[in-house]
Each structure stands twice: as structure tokens, then as C-alpha cells.
Scaffold this active site. Structure first.
Site, PDB file in Angstrom:
ATOM      1  N   TYR A 184      -2.047   0.301  10.567  1.00  0.00           N
ATOM      2  CA  TYR A 184      -2.034  -0.187   9.188  1.00  0.00           C
ATOM      3  C   TYR A 184      -0.725   0.181   8.509  1.00  0.00           C
ATOM      4  O   TYR A 184      -0.123  -0.632   7.789  1.00  0.00           O
ATOM      5  CB  TYR A 184      -3.225   0.419   8.435  1.00  0.00           C
ATOM      6  CG  TYR A 184      -3.364  -0.042   7.010  1.00  0.00           C
ATOM      7  CD1 TYR A 184      -3.508  -1.393   6.701  1.00  0.00           C
ATOM      8  CD2 TYR A 184      -3.397   0.876   5.964  1.00  0.00           C
ATOM      9  CE1 TYR A 184      -3.662  -1.817   5.389  1.00  0.00           C
ATOM     10  CE2 TYR A 184      -3.556   0.467   4.652  1.00  0.00           C
ATOM     11  CZ  TYR A 184      -3.688  -0.881   4.367  1.00  0.00           C
ATOM     12  OH  TYR A 184      -3.835  -1.293   3.065  1.00  0.00           O
ATOM     13  N   SER A 240       0.863  -1.180   0.000  1.00  0.00           N
ATOM     14  CA  SER A 240       0.000   0.000   0.000  1.00  0.00           C
ATOM     15  C   SER A 240       0.897   1.226   0.000  1.00  0.00           C
ATOM     16  O   SER A 240       2.054   1.161   0.430  1.00  0.00           O
ATOM     17  CB  SER A 240      -0.884   0.005   1.258  1.00  0.00           C
ATOM     18  OG  SER A 240      -1.520   1.257   1.437  1.00  0.00           O
TER      19      SER A 240
END
Length: 256
Positions: A154, A141
Site C-alpha cells: 500500500y 495517504s
């Protein structure tokens, strides 16, 4: 007497029950791979495998929890060689600041995004090498490359996935396995934000509010398939893909 045609290479896709994983499975199957779909939700991967076969391609479903090492090892034992491993299973939980973040959420994100990727990569690396032309894809990501407020858990997990890919590439250089990292930015799927906010549809919708065209799962799947299908000597080390409206994790153009 003519010899039999070689079988298409096997591509294993984790987290294939929805979103980027499902779209990637469809794309790789259409590109000529025999896809093996793994995810915890048996009904989802079986339905997708049936859909892919109905389209004239090859697909097999295998329910699997990537954090269960014994189950992963049993799964891997079924293969002599594979061509592609797409480590896509992962996800985000919560958007709290560090001061109040839930340690259980952090732990679950690390287990899925990092340990799950490690489990599949360790179990299948010998099979990828045995193919003589293997490719490992880590779907990380943009969170793995820059921090943002409310995203530390995250971000930490995706930094882990990024570093795993980067280090593995150094460690296996000279062996016939490529290591590719695809780092998507804002992707609107049916479940990502909803899962992050524990089913709160209002909070999930705000993530994309005013953004004319966030990426779709198929946009990312197209990118993954492009990287996988490059000539064997070409390694796409890192590809960051964002929608035009997103300049960084925290700089997004919103209309209205």
C-alpha cells in the site's frame, strides 16, 4: 434581455460509492458543483446521486472501473470542460510483510491507486485546462510519505500517487490547472479496513481499537472541499490530515 446564468462547474469524483468519495461528492454538491459520481458499483453511485438530487443539488451517476482505459476514455469523451477531478478511487489490500506479501494484491493496489489516477488524469486534463480554472485532487495517504511494517504494498502504491501529483504539478505549471494532494492518516470508514483484511471484521476493528476519535470520511471530504474552493490563484500543494491521536503512521495513542 438578461443573459443566462453560467452553469455550475462539473466535479468528477472517483471511488464515490462509499467512504471519502461519497462524502466528498455530498460536500462538493452542497458547495455548488454539478457532481459526477463514478465507481464500479452501479447501485451505490445511483443511490447517492438520487440522495444528492433530493437535497436540491445536481448529481449524475456513471458506473466506471478506473483501471479500464477504454472505458475511461469513453467516459471522458462526454465532457467539453470540467472544473474539478477528485482522484479518490484506491484502497489497501493485505498487511503482510514484504517476504510473504501477495504479488496479486500489490498489483491490484498499484493498478487502482496509480494507474487509475493516471487514466483519469490523462483523459480529463484537456477538459480541465479548457475550463480556464481546473483543479485536480489526488487523495493519497500518509502512507505515501512514510513507511510502516506490514504496509509495503500500500505504501508503494500511495508513494506512486504522491509522486504522480508532485511531478504533474511541475510539468503543467503556467497552465490554468491546480494540482492538490490530500494525504489522510487514520480514517474510520465502513469499508477501508474491512476490505484490507478480506472481510475479517475482527482484524478490521483492531485497526481503530482504543482510538477515541479517528478521522471520519466527512472530515477528509471537508478538507478536500476547502482546498478546491480556495481562490483560483491559491494551490494547496499538499495537506496531511490526521486525527489528534495519531502522531505518525506507527505512533497512535490508544486508550484502555
Amino acid at each position: 434581455m438578461t443573459s443566462a446564468s453560467p452553469k455550475p462547474p462539473i466535479a468528477i469524483v472517483t471511488g464515490a460509492s462509499s467512504g471519502i468519495g461519497a462524502a466528498t461528492a455530498r460536500r462538493l454538491a452542497a458547495a455548488g458543483h454539478r457532481v459526477v459520481l463514478t465507481a464500479r458499483r452501479k447501485d451505490r453511485v445511483e443511490a447517492l446521486a438520487e440522495e444528492i438530487r433530493a437535497a436540491g443539488h445536481q448529481a449524475t451517476a456513471y458506473p466506471l472501473d478506473v483501471t479500464d482505459r477504454a472505458a475511461v476514455d469513453e467516459f471522458a469523451s462526454a465532457f467539453k470542460t470540467i472544473g474539478v477531478l477528485v482522484n479518490n478511487a484506491g484502497g489497501a489490500l493485505g498487511a503482510d510483510p514484504v517476504a510473504t506479501g501477495d504479488p496479486d494484491d500489490w498489483r491490484r493496489m498499484y493498478e487502482t491507486n496509480v494507474i487509475g489516477t493516471l487514466n483519469l488524469t490523462q483523459a480529463l486534463l484537456p477538459k480541465l485546462e479548457a475550463s480556464g480554472d481546473g483543479t485536480i485532487v489526488v487523495v493519497s495517504s500518509t502512507a505515501g510519505h512514510a513507511t510502516y511494517e506490514g504496509g509495503a504494498g500500500y505504501v508503494a502504491a500511495k508513494h506512486g500517487a504522491h509522486v504522480l501529483a508532485e511531478t504533474l504539478r511541475l510539468e503543467i505549471v503556467g497552465r490554468p490547472v491546480r494540482v492538490v494532494e490530500i494525504a489522510p492518516g487514520m480514517v474510520k470508514t465502513e469499508e477501508f479496513a474491512l476490505t484490507r483484511f478480506n472481510g475479517d471484521a475482527e482484524k478490521a476493528a483492531k485497526v481503530y481499537q482504543g482510538v477515541a476519535e479517528p478521522l471520519t470520511a466527512d472530515d477528509v471530504a471537508d478538507t478536500i472541499t476547502w482546498a478546491v474552493t480556495r481562490p483560483a490563484h491559491v494551490n494547496i500543494d499538499l495537506l496531511i490530515v490526521r486525527p489528534r491521536a495519531q502522531a505518525s503512521n506507527s505512533k497512535v495513542h490508544r486508550e484502555g
